[in-house]
Design an enzyme around this catalytic site. Structure first.
Site, mmCIF file in Angstrom:
data_model
loop_
_atom_site.group_PDB
_atom_site.id
_atom_site.type_symbol
_atom_site.label_atom_id
_atom_site.label_comp_id
_atom_site.label_asym_id
_atom_site.label_seq_id
_atom_site.Cartn_x
_atom_site.Cartn_y
_atom_site.Cartn_z
ATOM 1 N N TRP A 67 1.292 -7.073 12.842
ATOM 2 C CA TRP A 67 2.066 -6.611 11.898
ATOM 3 C C TRP A 67 3.843 -6.192 12.837
ATOM 4 C CZ3 TRP A 67 2.966 -2.348 14.621
ATOM 5 C CH2 TRP A 67 2.301 -1.811 15.084
ATOM 6 N N GLU B 136 -3.769 -8.269 5.909
ATOM 7 C CA GLU B 136 -4.576 -7.966 7.256
ATOM 8 C C GLU B 136 -5.230 -9.136 8.050
ATOM 9 O OE1 GLU B 136 -3.949 -3.483 7.750
ATOM 10 O OE2 GLU B 136 -5.635 -4.200 6.850
ATOM 11 N N LYS B 137 -5.524 -10.377 6.928
ATOM 12 C CA LYS B 137 -6.455 -11.327 7.531
ATOM 13 C C LYS B 137 -6.012 -12.076 8.738
ATOM 14 C CE LYS B 137 -3.567 -15.236 5.189
ATOM 15 N NZ LYS B 137 -2.263 -14.733 4.929
ATOM 16 N N PHE B 138 -5.263 -11.768 9.356
ATOM 17 C CA PHE B 138 -4.955 -11.858 10.287
ATOM 18 C C PHE B 138 -5.344 -10.786 11.531
ATOM 19 C CE2 PHE B 138 -2.863 -15.579 8.472
ATOM 20 C CZ PHE B 138 -3.484 -16.594 9.231
ATOM 21 N N HIS B 139 -5.107 -9.762 11.174
ATOM 22 C CA HIS B 139 -5.896 -8.633 12.358
ATOM 23 C C HIS B 139 -6.951 -8.888 13.179
ATOM 24 C CE1 HIS B 139 -6.507 -4.585 13.679
ATOM 25 N NE2 HIS B 139 -4.863 -4.072 13.312
ATOM 26 N N ARG C 45 0.629 -0.963 -0.055
ATOM 27 C CA ARG C 45 0.160 0.384 -0.085
ATOM 28 C C ARG C 45 0.841 1.793 -0.048
ATOM 29 N NH1 ARG C 45 -2.334 1.038 5.689
ATOM 30 N NH2 ARG C 45 -0.966 1.288 7.130
ATOM 31 N N GLU D 263 -8.303 4.862 14.846
ATOM 32 C CA GLU D 263 -8.709 3.089 14.726
ATOM 33 C C GLU D 263 -7.614 3.148 15.692
ATOM 34 O OE1 GLU D 263 -5.473 1.593 11.899
ATOM 35 O OE2 GLU D 263 -6.817 3.057 9.648
ATOM 36 N N ASN E 167 -5.113 8.010 4.005
ATOM 37 C CA ASN E 167 -5.226 6.893 5.332
ATOM 38 C C ASN E 167 -3.799 6.955 5.489
ATOM 39 O OD1 ASN E 167 -6.732 4.956 6.891
ATOM 40 N ND2 ASN E 167 -4.695 3.971 6.342
ATOM 41 N N GLU E 168 -3.537 7.129 7.287
ATOM 42 C CA GLU E 168 -2.394 6.986 7.333
ATOM 43 C C GLU E 168 -0.651 7.978 6.539
ATOM 44 O OE1 GLU E 168 -2.925 4.003 11.163
ATOM 45 O OE2 GLU E 168 -1.917 2.895 8.748
#
Length: 674
Positions: free
Chosen positions: A324, A364-367, A120, A316, A158-159
Site C-alpha cells: 500500500w 493484498e496479493k502482493f503483500h 474494506r 501485525e 480489525n484496525e
C-alpha cells in the site's frame, strides 16, 4: 457508553514466553491446503493464529443464515495441532448483502459524497443498522466458540478507524449532537467553548449543528477538535459493545489491534487503552519517512506507554514488503529478525505477522507473508524459522519490563489541534516535532517512555515536551509540580498555546508554561521554506522563531541573524528544585541533540547505550531475577559493547566485550542488581 472496564486487571498474553503468531485467511484456500498449513505451522513454531478477521460474508452468507462448518473445522484443526486461536469477531467489513439492502450504512466523507463497497470498512461507525447486524454476528460467534479449547483471545473487528474513522452522514450528525449535549449540557456552554461569536456561528438550536463538512473557508477549529473526539469515542463505543457480548460468553481476554504509526492519527488511544485486556499494535515500516527504523522504535515505545509499561503484543508486521505504499520495499537479509527483536526489546511479548500464506488474489496479493508465493524454499521462510528458534531461546525475557527514566509527553488531541487548517506555519506539524525529539534521544542512547500529559511523572528524571500545543490546566500544573520537586523538563516551541477548547491562553506565549519556563513571547515569527537562522553557538535552525523575552530564565543561546538577531532562542530556568529548558526554534537534528544532551546530563539521566547515528540501539528489560540487555546493530559494520553475562541469541557466554556483527541483535542476561 457500554462498560469500559477490561475483563482482566493485568495483561493476559496469549502464551508464556515470547509468542510467535500470524493471521490465517483460511477461507482463501481449498481444504487440502489447510492440512499442509498445519504441518508447516508446527515446523515454524507458530503459537497463535488469528482467524475470522474478515469472515462475515463466509459465516453469514445471507441475513440470519449462519454457516460455521469451515470455521469449526479450522478451530478444531488448530487445536489438534497445539496452536491457539486469536478469534476475530468478523465485523471488520460488512458483507455485500448488508450494504446492498441498507446503503445508508455506507460512510460519507467531508465533501458529502458516499464511499461505496469494494474495499474494506465500508460502514459508518454511528450507523444503528450496522451496529445491529454486527452485534448479532458477534453474539453467534461468541456463543459458538466461547468455550472452545483453542480459544486464547478475542480480536474485535480489525484496525478500527483505519479508513472510516471520520464519517459525516446524517446518522453521524445526530450522534454528534447527542455527544455534544452530553459534553456541554446546554448551548450557551457549547457556544463559549467553540467561540461561535466569531463569523456569526452562534447556535440557537442543537438541530443547527452538523459535522464539520467541507466549507468554502477555514472551518471552526474547536469544532474540528471536538469532532475528532466524538469520532474516536464513537468507534470506541462500537468496540465496547462487541467486547461486552464476548465477555458474556467467555473469560478469554479481549482486544483489538491499534495502529500506532505515523500515518494514522484519528483515534485517541489514551482513551482506548483502559478498555483493552491486552494492548496490541500493528506496525509496518513506512518507507515514505526519512527514518523508518527510528519510527519503528518510536511506535514500540508509544505502544508500551499505552500498556502502562507492561508487556504488549505486536498483532501485525510484515515479513517483507507491503502493498500500500508508493514503493513497496522488501527487507534486507537479517532485517526481519532485527526489526522483530527491536519490538521485543521495547516491550513486546508477542510477535505476529500478516499473514501466514500470501494471497493469490485480491488487493493484498502482493503483500508479503510467512509462506510467500514461491513457497518454503525461500529466504523468507528460512528467516522465519531462524526467528522462531531465537524466540524460543528468549522465552525467559517474557514478562519483564523496559527500563526508562526519561519520558516524552505525547497527545493525540494536541496533534489534532496543531495540524489544523489555519495556523502560523503549515511547515510545523506535530508528529514531525515529536519524532525530532525522540530521534535525538534515541541517538543519545536514551530509552524513552512515551506517556500521556496526564501521566504520573514522578518516576522520571527528565521529561521532554515537544510541540504540546493544546494542554489542560491540570496537566500543565502537573509538569510544573514535577520540575518544582526536582525533575527536569525540556519544552519546545508552539507548546502551551491553547486550552482544551482551542482557546488561546492570553498574556503571552507559551501560555500555560510561561512561569515554568521563565519566558514570555509576544509574537511568533515563522520562517519561510528554505530559510534558516544561525545561533551564537553555531547551531542552525529553520521553520520557526519567536520574539521572546526572559523573565526568570537564563539565555543559553541567541540568534545571530535572521529576523531576530540577539533574541534568545534557547533558555533554561530554575523552578523550585528542578529546571526547565525552552527551545524556541526548530533546531537542526544535530543541534537539538546537543541541547538535549546537556538537558539530560543535568537531570542525571544515564544512557543505556553509546551515542550513534541511530544504527546502534541498547535497551534493557528488567525481570524478577535478571536484567536483559538488547544490543541492536542496524549498521553495516560490526560493533563492540562492554558487557558481561550470558548471550541468549547465540546461547554462549559474553564479555567483558560483546561483539555484535553487522545487522544482528544480541541479548545479554545478567543477574538483577539488588
Amino acid at each position: 457508553m457500554p462498560n469500559q472496564t477490561p475483563g482482566h486487571s493485568h495483561p493476559a498474553m496469549p502464551s508464556p514466553g515470547i509468542t510467535l503468531g500470524c493471521d490465517y485467511n483460511y477461507e482463501q484456500w481449498p481444504e487440502a491446503v489447510w492440512h499442509e498449513d498445519m504441518a508447516l505451522m508446527r515446523a515454524a513454531g507458530i503459537d497463535l493464529v488469528a482467524v475470522n478477521i474478515f469472515g462475515w460474508s463466509s459465516i453469514e452468507p445471507q441475513p440470519g443464515r449462519y454457516d460455521f462448518a469451515a470455521l469449526d473445522q479450522i478451530m478444531d484443526l488448530l487445536h489438534a495441532n497445539g496452536i491457539r486461536v486469536n478469534l476475530g469477531t468478523g465485523t471488520a467489513s460488512p458483507p455485500p448483502w448488508l450494504t446492498h439492502r441498507h446503503p445508508e450504512v455506507l460512510p460519507v466523507t467531508a465533501d458529502g459524497t458516499t464511499r461505496f463497497p469494494g474495499g474494506r470498512q465500508a460502514w459508518c461507525p454511528s450507523s444503528p443498522i450496522f451496529r445491529e447486524h454486527a452485534l448479532a454476528l458477534v453474539e453467534q460467534v461468541a456463543h459458538r466458540y466461547g468455550d472452545h479449547p483453542a480459544l486464547a483471545m478475542w480480536h474485535v473487528s480489525n484496525e478500527l478507524g483505519c479508513h472510516n474513522a471520520l464519517c459525516y452522514d446524517d446518522a453521524s450528525a445526530q450522534a454528534f449532537r447527542e455527544w455534544l449535549t452530553r459534553r456541554y449540557g446546554d448551548l450557551d456552554t457549547l457556544n463559549r467553548a467553540w467561540g461561535t461569536a466569531f463569523w456569526s456561528q452562534r447556535y440557537a438550536d442543537w438541530a443547527e449543528i452538523a459535522p464539520p463538512r467541507l466549507a468554502l473557508s477555514v472551518r471552526n477549529p474547536a469544532q474540528l477538535v471536538d469532532f475528532h473526539r466524538f469520532s474516536s469515542e464513537a468507534l470506541l463505543e462500537h468496540y465496547l459493545c462487541e467486547a461486552d457480548i464476548l465477555r458474556g460468553h467467555s473469560s478469554a481476554p479481549v482486544t483489538t489491534n491499534f495502529m500506532v504509526t505515523a500515518h494514522i492519527r484519528n483515534l485517541d488511544y489514551w482513551k482506548w487503552a483502559p478498555a483493552m485486556d491486552v494492548i496490541a499494535n500493528d506496525h509496518y515500516l513506512d518507507h515514505r519517512l526519512q527514518d523508518p527504523v527510528a519510527e519503528l522504535s518510536f511506535a514500540a515505545d508509544l505502544t508500551r506507554g499505552l500498556a502502562g509499561g507492561r508487556p504488549w503484543m505486536l498483532m501485525e508486521q510484515a515479513t517483507g514488503a507491503v502493498n500500500w505504499q508508493p514503493y513497496n520495499l522488501t527487507k534486507a537479509p537479517g532485517q526481519l529478525q532485527r526489526n522483530s527483536l527491536t519490538h521485543v526489546a521495547r516491550g513486546a511479548d508477542a510477535l505476529c505477522f500478516f499473514q501466514w500464506r500470501a494471497s493469490a488474489q485480491g488487493a493484498e496479493k502482493f503483500h508479503s507473508a510467512i509462506v510467500p508465493h514461491a513457497g518454503t524454499q525461500t529466504a523468507v521462510w528460512r528467516e522465519v524459522l531462524e526467528l522462531s528458534a531465537t524466540l524460543d531461546r528468549l522465552a525467559e525475557v517474557g514478562g519483564s519490563t523496559v527500563e526508562a527514566d526519561t519520558a516524552i509527553l505525547f497527545d493525540w488531541e494536541s496533534w489534532w489541534a496543531t495540524d489544523t487548517e489555519a495556523r502560523p506555519s503549515q511547515g510545523v506539524r506535530y508528529l514531525d516535532q515529536v519524532h525530532a525529539a525522540y530521534r535525538a534521544l534515541r541517538e543519545l542512547g536514551v530509552t524513552t517512555d512515551l506517556v500521556s500529559p496526564a501521566a504520573d511523572l514522578s518516576r522520571y528524571r527528565a521529561v521532554v515536551v515537544p510541540c504540546l500545543h493544546m494542554v489542560r490546566d491540570r496537566d500543565a500544573t502537573a509538569l510544573s509540580d514535577f520540575v518544582h520537586a526536582g525533575g527536569h523538563a525540556l519544552v519546545t516551541f508552539y507548546s502551551g498555546i491553547v486550552d482544551e477548547h482551542d482557546r488561546i491562553r492570553l498574556g503571552g506565549y507559551p501560555g500555560a508554561f510561561r512561569d515554568l519556563l521563565g519566558v514570555t513571547v509576544e509574537e511568533f515569527v515563522p520562517l519561510p521554506p528554505g530559510a534558516e537562522t544561525t545561533l551564537d553557538s553555531g547551531a542552525r535552525a529553520t521553520a520557526w522563531t519567536e520574539l521572546l523575552h526572559t523573565t526568570t530564565a537564563e539565555t543559553v543561546d541567541r540568534y545571530t541573524d535572521g529576523p531576530l538577531p540577539g533574541v534568545a532562542a534557547v533558555t533554561r530556568n530554575r523552578h523550585g528544585a528542578g529546571q526547565a529548558w525552552y527551545v524556541a526554534t526548530a533546531l537542526d537534528p544535530a543541534d537539538l541533540r546537543d541541547v538535549l544532551r546537556r538537558a539530560i546530563r543535568d537531570a542525571g539521566v544515564t544512557a543505556c547505550g553509546p551515542e550513534s547515528d541511530g544504527t546502534v540501539e541498547v535497551v534493557r528489560r528488567r525481570g524478577h531475577d535478571h536484567r536483559y540487555t538488547f544490543v541492536i546493530n542496524h549498521g553495516d559494520k560490526d560493533i563492540e559493547h562492554h558487557i558481561s553475562g550470558h548471550e541468549l541469541v547465540a546461547d554462549e557466554p559474553a564479555g567483558p566485550v560483546l561483539r555484535v556483527p553487522a545487522g544482528t541483535v544480541r541479548v545479554v542476561r545478567q543477574e538483577q542488581p539488588r
